[in-house]
Write a protein that holds these residues in place. Structure first.
Motif, PDB file in Angstrom:
ATOM      1  N   GLU A 698       2.830 -60.989 -39.731  1.00 53.05           N
ATOM      2  CA  GLU A 698       1.726 -60.595 -38.866  1.00 53.05           C
ATOM      3  C   GLU A 698       0.569 -61.547 -39.117  1.00 53.05           C
ATOM      4  O   GLU A 698       0.130 -61.731 -40.263  1.00 53.05           O
ATOM      5  N   LEU A 699       0.072 -62.176 -38.070  1.00 58.09           N
ATOM      6  CA  LEU A 699      -0.979 -63.169 -38.212  1.00 58.09           C
ATOM      7  C   LEU A 699      -2.303 -62.514 -38.562  1.00 58.09           C
ATOM      8  O   LEU A 699      -2.662 -61.468 -38.021  1.00 58.09           O
ATOM      9  N   VAL A 700      -3.039 -63.133 -39.472  1.00 54.45           N
ATOM     10  CA  VAL A 700      -4.380 -62.660 -39.818  1.00 54.45           C
ATOM     11  C   VAL A 700      -5.329 -62.901 -38.653  1.00 54.45           C
ATOM     12  O   VAL A 700      -6.176 -62.068 -38.343  1.00 54.45           O
ATOM     13  N   LEU A 701      -5.201 -64.060 -38.004  1.00 57.84           N
ATOM     14  CA  LEU A 701      -5.961 -64.372 -36.800  1.00 57.84           C
ATOM     15  C   LEU A 701      -4.982 -64.422 -35.632  1.00 57.84           C
ATOM     16  O   LEU A 701      -4.141 -65.317 -35.558  1.00 57.84           O
ATOM     17  N   GLU A 702      -5.062 -63.478 -34.749  1.00 54.69           N
ATOM     18  CA  GLU A 702      -4.119 -63.427 -33.639  1.00 54.69           C
ATOM     19  C   GLU A 702      -4.272 -64.637 -32.722  1.00 54.69           C
ATOM     20  O   GLU A 702      -3.297 -65.141 -32.170  1.00 54.69           O
ATOM     21  N   ASP A 703      -5.511 -65.111 -32.571  1.00 55.77           N
ATOM     22  CA  ASP A 703      -5.759 -66.276 -31.729  1.00 55.77           C
ATOM     23  C   ASP A 703      -5.708 -67.547 -32.582  1.00 55.77           C
ATOM     24  O   ASP A 703      -6.703 -68.240 -32.770  1.00 55.77           O
ATOM     25  N   TYR A 704      -4.517 -67.829 -33.120  1.00 56.23           N
ATOM     26  CA  TYR A 704      -4.247 -69.024 -33.913  1.00 56.23           C
ATOM     27  C   TYR A 704      -3.107 -69.726 -33.185  1.00 56.23           C
ATOM     28  O   TYR A 704      -1.940 -69.496 -33.480  1.00 56.23           O
ATOM     29  N   PRO A 705      -3.406 -70.578 -32.191  1.00 59.91           N
ATOM     30  CA  PRO A 705      -2.378 -71.088 -31.273  1.00 59.91           C
ATOM     31  C   PRO A 705      -1.181 -71.738 -31.961  1.00 59.91           C
ATOM     32  O   PRO A 705      -0.034 -71.487 -31.576  1.00 59.91           O
ATOM     33  N   TYR A 706      -1.415 -72.577 -32.960  1.00 59.86           N
ATOM     34  CA  TYR A 706      -0.300 -73.227 -33.649  1.00 59.86           C
ATOM     35  C   TYR A 706       0.635 -72.190 -34.256  1.00 59.86           C
ATOM     36  O   TYR A 706       1.862 -72.285 -34.113  1.00 59.86           O
ATOM     37  N   ASN A 880      -1.954 -69.005 -21.984  1.00 62.34           N
ATOM     38  CA  ASN A 880      -2.842 -70.074 -21.541  1.00 62.34           C
ATOM     39  C   ASN A 880      -3.643 -69.704 -20.297  1.00 62.34           C
ATOM     40  O   ASN A 880      -4.483 -70.484 -19.856  1.00 62.34           O
ATOM     41  N   LYS A 881      -3.378 -68.539 -19.723  1.00 55.90           N
ATOM     42  CA  LYS A 881      -4.199 -68.042 -18.627  1.00 55.90           C
ATOM     43  C   LYS A 881      -5.349 -67.172 -19.128  1.00 55.90           C
ATOM     44  O   LYS A 881      -6.252 -66.835 -18.353  1.00 55.90           O
ATOM     45  N   GLU A 882      -5.311 -66.795 -20.398  1.00 57.13           N
ATOM     46  CA  GLU A 882      -6.316 -65.901 -20.964  1.00 57.13           C
ATOM     47  C   GLU A 882      -7.506 -66.709 -21.463  1.00 57.13           C
ATOM     48  O   GLU A 882      -7.473 -67.279 -22.554  1.00 57.13           O
ATOM     49  N   LEU A 885      -9.108 -66.192 -24.951  1.00 57.13           N
ATOM     50  CA  LEU A 885      -8.508 -66.771 -26.151  1.00 57.13           C
ATOM     51  C   LEU A 885      -9.155 -68.138 -26.388  1.00 57.13           C
ATOM     52  O   LEU A 885      -8.597 -69.183 -26.067  1.00 57.13           O
ATOM     53  N   MET A 886     -10.342 -68.109 -26.969  1.00 57.33           N
ATOM     54  CA  MET A 886     -11.137 -69.329 -27.069  1.00 57.33           C
ATOM     55  C   MET A 886     -10.506 -70.388 -27.957  1.00 57.33           C
ATOM     56  O   MET A 886     -10.713 -71.580 -27.755  1.00 57.33           O
TER      57      MET A 886
END
Length: 935
Positions: A698-706, A880-882, A885-886
């Motif tokens: 489970e990712l600590v930062l959900e918005d971590y694209p890599y 990629n449409k969101e 998700l900065m």
């Protein structure tokens, strides 16, 4: 004559009754790239013989073999003329039908042996019947042995048909031949290990002397492919190189095709012409697209309706400071101020100008002289010859980050976002609990100290405000503080700065105070030098803060090129390739699944050592680490562990993910979690858009694209490897008893990565085998794609990183030649070649059945692998449409596409196709995950 299907076997040859005691097996041989055959040389010199996979000769106790068949006695089926690059003689593809006479008890053909008896000429054997092989067949007077080829059937060692057991062992023994002395030739079919003793050039003096990497505790390193080149006369521990970097030893089977090599050369030539050409007098893209620079910067910092005089003064102070910088001449002339009233452009316009349309006839003589020391003679000659043909009109695609917003890279939040979705998203880590308290105390003192004696040991240039302190406190309490740590550099700075550089080792502290935080915010940068107290710089330190960020970028660029890109993909994989060739038969199922992921890597690595990593080479010229660059990568190899290279393990080790707590035990690597996500089985229909990640992570930062995209790719790879291996291994004992696997793994640990004793696990279970294979495939595909192909898209930022533009001292500022060379290199490295094969495109099953009853299973599982990758493509498109998700979009609004599989791609689309099928902004690399490290 009556057809007899029984002995046709898997070669799909046609067998006919010849006499009561023998059969005739027919097969097709396709010969390519051979002016010898084109000129009708004696094909009687080429002898082919088939071996049975099933039965032994009762007299010799060896596999039954056919009678000799001679190529020119066969029936010529087809001739096709085509030109081969760099060859004046037109060659032809020629197909022959051969007839092999075998005894009635021959059984199924399992291998064939080719003997080239001609004393001078080699030929390229492209295909035999239905088995695609691509191998050069050299004269036996040179090779001293006959070439052995096996059918497409795959077997674990103890399942090898009796007639092929001896040939299987003989082939591996030949590849491990330890007796070969002296310089190796292209026809020497040998693999062996060597240390990195060929980076320096002691013959040219001390300036080009470099330490041997590998074989010592001081300079540990992965091993490379041995070449056998002679030693240097002045230092017999160092290996000399060939006259040309394109003439070094790489086995023909490992060399990229002539067409691909020429394409790489052409790409390099075009990039050098594109960026090294003198600037045009044509209006720059900067002038055309951004006529009011100040207004653009102002609107970047604050909304148009809220710009105050204070804002303008602040922005103007930054611009005025940058305009006071002096930029050395691009052709060796005196330095000039970027605010010089002579009309020359400022530093921003200089870089933008590199991409402008140009009409050129030549490049500066001074640049040619510098290129002579950096690029192969063949490349430079091609540059000169191309420019001499006619007046050239060249242009470069503007990197997307510049095209969208010229100054987006300067924003603090974009600076933080790059650590999650930039060119080097693999170094940032969670700030450990034991590191938090000292930092909190420092920040607390920064707020409250009243007298000099209360000042903390860390040098401070400003106080933190109450809001910043509260944000940092929240981040600590929520366990959402992170660090980009490049402090390891401190022990190298005395040597590096002693060469006239002014570099610092940095630690960057970033926070995400709560779950609503969409980007990482840098809150402090520690600058340190050997023997001095570190200085902690804060964002409110304005210009000093900008300088600190440039030092972070410079540190990170060196780490990215030398470690994340070169060491952790190219270099660490090479020993696995050598061990695979030496210890796993081509009949071994694990050799087959790994082979597509090793294609061209040995060749591209050899090119890198000769052009990029060598003493005085390109990376030493561009990176601030200079001549100590490879020593630095050797030092960081001490941290490398194979057991941490699987993506989930890497994320856990860096604290960027945690183990998922599951309520129930599930089988397999994936499970369905949540109501809006589907299982790993890709289906047709609208509900198939989601693909679930590894259930244990489970990712600590959900918005971590890599990490987000990478975990899905990893899971698909792991699932495919599991399904493939289950066809051949049914329990742990099957793995333990596989002697070739055990020898392979032992050789990787004790020879290929001999200098790293930690981080290895035994391959004695099915699970450990799958984990090792999935890790290797991930490194060669997803990881390499993530750290390589974004370099050009972030070209402007990368120029600042790689040449360390803010070095404080005028003499150390890079000249425009270095900047342009950096862009040319990024252009080269970021391009996919036209014949690139991507993840999920080529099944290891080839075209024909592997094992009776198993072929449909493997084809089915590989098809599911492709369907999973297609589902991942849809997932990434949806993410990629969101726009919220900065970290995925950034302030320049460039979607993260590096791990977009693009399984439908067969070659790079044309510009028209890009516009039609790919509406998002595109960079030169487009997208897609290549199967192997081939650039």
């Amino acid at each position: 004559m009556v057809e007899t299907a029984g002995c046709c076997g898997l070669l799909q040859a046609c067998c006919h009754r010849h006499d009561p005691q023998t059969y005739i097996i027919q097969g097709e041989f396709e010969i390519d790239r051979s002016p010898w055959f084109s000129l009708c040389a004696s094909g009687l010199s080429v002898v082919v013989r088939l071996y049975s996979q099933d039965n032994k000769d009762p007299t010799t106790r060896k596999g039954i073999k056919s009678e000799n068949a001679y190529v020119m006695k066969g029936k010529e089926l087809e001739r096709k003329k085509h030109e081969v690059l760099s060859m004046k003689v037109p060659t032809k593809v020629i197909k022959f039908k051969l007839k092999f006479e075998v005894t009635r008890d021959f059984g199924i053909p399992g291998a064939f042996v080719v003997e080239n008896r001609d004393k001078k000429h080699e030929f390229f054997l492209k295909s035999v019947t239905l088995h695609y092989i691509k191998h050069l067949i050299y004269p036996i007077t040179k090779t001293r042995f006959k070439r052995i080829f096996f059918s497409d059937q795959l077997y674990r060692p103890n399942k090898t048909p009796q007639g092929l057991v001896e040939l299987r062992k003989k082939e591996l023994q030949k590849l491990q031949d330890p007796r070969r002395k002296g310089e190796w030739n292209p026809w020497d079919q040998i693999y062996d290990y060597d240390v990195y003793n060929n980076l320096g050039d002691p013959e040219n003096g001390r300036l080009y002397d470099r330490p041997v990497l590998g074989g010592s505790t001081k300079f540990p390193y992965p091993r490379r492919l041995k070449t056998g080149h002679p030693n240097c006369q002045r230092d017999h521990s160092r290996e000399s190189g060939p006259a040309s970097c394109f003439q070094f030893y790489v086995r023909p089977d490992e060399r990229m095709s002539d067409e691909k090599l020429q394409e790489l050369k052409n790409n390099f030539v075009e990039a050098l012409i594109r960026f090294l050409a003198p600037e045009s007098t044509l209006q720059h893209l900067w002038d055309r697209e951004c006529p009011d620079f100040v207004t653009k910067v102002a609107h970047f910092f604050v909304p148009k309706a809220a710009i105050s005089k204070k804002d303008v003064r602040f922005i103007r102070s930054i611009i005025d400071f940058c305009r006071k910088l002096k930029l050395p001449s691009s052709h060796g002339g005196p330095s000039r101020s970027v605010s010089d009233p002579s009309g020359e452009q400022d530093i921003f316009e200089d870089i933008i100008g590199f991409y402008a349309d140009k009409e050129v006839e030549d490049i500066f003589d001074s640049d040619k002289q510098r290129l002579e020391k950096l690029v192969p003679k063949e490349i430079l000659n091609q540059v000169v010859a191309t420019l001499a043909l006619k007046r050239q009109h060249v242009s470069a695609q503007l990197p997307s980050i510049i095209a969208e917003d010229k100054v987006a890279w300067a924003e603090d939040k974009e600076f933080g976002r790059q650590m999650l979705a930039g060119t080097n998203p693999v170094r940032i880590r969670h700030l450990k609990r034991e590191e938090l308290l000292p930092l909190y105390e420092i920040f607390y003192k920064m707020l409250d100290y009243e007298s000099p004696e209360d000042k903390p040991e860390v040098q401070l240039d400003n106080k933190i405000n109450q809001s910043q302190l509260q944000d940092f406190k929240k981040a600590i309490e929520a366990n959402r503080a992170f660090i980009l740590d490049h402090h390891y550099l401190e022990q190298f700075l005395t040597m590096i700065n002693g060469k006239g550089v002014c570099a610092y080792a940095t630690r960057t502290i970033l926070i995400a105070p709560d779950l609503s935080s969409v980007t990482l915010q840098p809150v402090g940068i520690e600058l340190s030098l050997p023997g001095d107290s570190p200085r902690l710089v804060l964002p409110q330190d304005t210009l000093l803060w900008e300088f600190a960020k440039f030092h972070v970028s410079s540190n990170d660029a060196a780490y990215h090129q030398l470690v994340s890109h070169w060491l952790h993909t190219h270099a660490v994989v090479e020993p696995f390739i050598i061990a695979t060739r030496r210890r796993l038969s081509v009949m071994h199922p694990i050799h087959r699944i790994l082979d597509p992921h090793f294609e061209d890597t040995l060749h591209i690595n050899a090119l890198a050592r000769a052009i990029f990593l060598n003493a005085g080479g390109i990376l030493e010229t561009l990176l601030f680490t200079g001549e100590y660059s490879m020593e630095l990568s050797s030092h960081l190899y001490k941290e490398w562990r194979f057991d941490k290279q699987a993506l989930p393990e890497d994320l856990l080790e860096r604290g960027m993910a945690k183990r998922r707590v599951r309520d129930e035990v599930v089988s397999g690597p994936m499970e369905q979690v949540g109501t809006d996500k589907s299982s790993n089985k890709a289906a047709t229909g609208a509900e198939q858009t989601m693909f679930e990640v590894d259930a244990e992570v489970e990712l600590v930062l959900e918005d971590y694209p890599y990490a987000k995209d990478g975990i899905e790719i990893w899971t698909a790879i792991e699932t495919w490897v599991t399904e493939y291996c289950s066809v051949f291994y049914h329990n742990n004992n099957d793995v333990k008893e596989d002697e070739e696997i055990q020898e392979w793994w032992n050789e990787v640990k004790t020879r290929g990565h001999k200098d790293r004793n930690e981080g290895w696990y035994d391959i004695n279970t099915f699970e450990s085998l799958v984990k090792a294979l999935a890790t290797l495939i991930w490194i060669t595909s997803g990881l390499h794609a993530a750290v390589n192909f974004r370099q050009y898209g972030y070209g402007e930022e990368e120029v600042y990183k790689e040449v360390n533009i803010m070095k404080f001292v005028e003499e150390m500022l890079p000249d425009k030649f270095q900047m342009k060379l950096a862009l040319a290199v990024m252009d080269l490295l970021s391009r996919h070649t036209s014949d690139e094969i991507y993840l999920g495109q080529t099944s290891p099953q080839k075209e024909w059945p592997l094992i009776e009853g198993h072929d449909s299973i493997i084809q089915k599982k590989f098809k599911e692998f492709g369907e999973n990758l297609e589902a991942i493509e849809r997932n990434i498109k949806e993410r990629n449409k969101e726009y919220l998700l900065m970290n995925r979009w950034g302030y320049a609004k460039i979607p993260y596409k590096l791990l977009y599989p693009d399984t439908s791609k067969s070659m790079r689309p044309t510009s028209k196709e890009k516009g039609k099928h790919h509406p998002e902004k595109t960079d030169i690399n487009e997208r897609g995950i290549p199967n192997s490290i081939s650039v």
